[in-house]
Design an enzyme around this catalytic site. Sequence first.
Site, PDB file in Angstrom:
ATOM      1  N   CYS A 187     -32.266 -35.485  14.257  1.00  0.00           N
ATOM      2  CA  CYS A 187     -31.127 -34.361  13.795  1.00  0.00           C
ATOM      3  C   CYS A 187     -30.119 -35.443  13.124  1.00  0.00           C
ATOM      4  CB  CYS A 187     -30.533 -33.644  15.031  1.00  0.00           C
ATOM      5  SG  CYS A 187     -29.293 -32.816  14.592  1.00  0.00           S
ATOM      6  N   CYS A 211     -26.670 -28.815   8.193  1.00  0.00           N
ATOM      7  CA  CYS A 211     -28.134 -29.561   8.864  1.00  0.00           C
ATOM      8  C   CYS A 211     -28.053 -30.893   8.030  1.00  0.00           C
ATOM      9  CB  CYS A 211     -29.162 -28.701   8.518  1.00  0.00           C
ATOM     10  SG  CYS A 211     -30.891 -29.413   8.994  1.00  0.00           S
TER      11      CYS A 211
END
Length: 275
Positions: free
Chosen positions: A72, A207
């Site tokens: 991530c 993101c």
Amino acid sequence: MGFSSLLTTCRYLLYSGAGNSFILGESMPSLEDVLFLCQEEMVDGFLCVESSEIADAKLTVFNSDGSIASMCGNGLRCAMAHVAQCFGLEDVSIETERGVYQGKFFSMNRVLVDMTLPDWKKAERKLTHVLPGMPEQVFFIDAGVPHVVVFVSDLSKVPVQEWGSFLRYHEDFAPEGVNVDFVQRKKDDLLLVYTYERGCERETLSCGTGMLASALVAADIFSLGQDFSIAVCSRSRNLIKIFSEKGKVFLEGPVSLLNRSENFGWLEPKSRRFG
């Protein structure tokens, strides 16, 4: 579900990485803890930062549905900011499921991480079937987690939730599924990116790996060269810089501390270990 044990037994922080929101704790949570806290705080995931034998810290990333994400980008930058301030570091190394990542903490407005992978597995794909109005040609890339990048002429007309869910579960990417990035090229060096995230099962405000994936594909198809610099704007309107130098690819952007539990004295002096 009762009151979460993590709220009473562990210290935790609320972070935002360019709009991607996370809870950060220094001990491994239970699945119940992750599900409860992510719903309670309305965040995208849980970052577990622990001691590491091979880096400054070890990071485990949980999606809001309790699944573990192998990478991530914005979560990694939040963890690096946390570790840097805990230990007084500028150069930070973080152990993850995908290996050890190196980064640099300049300030909360500028946290950089080297996201280079040996193989991005980039491939152009023609979908076997699409929804009305959806482009057939998409680009698959592994940016630490799998992404499908879809270029569109006008993002304001894209039903991100509908198209994103359709592509996330598309048979062409089964059984693992993918994250889905819808991209509009605003200028030669500026992209607008909206991402539907696997594990959250919705569009998120930002993101990191999605911005990275979009920039890498754009650099290829628009022939931007080996050394490039692209600004990427997400739904949160935060800008992330993706750039390549000497074969390495970097992700750089802001991190914010949103809140902390009352018993989290995270700025107290620490030894070089968590827990």
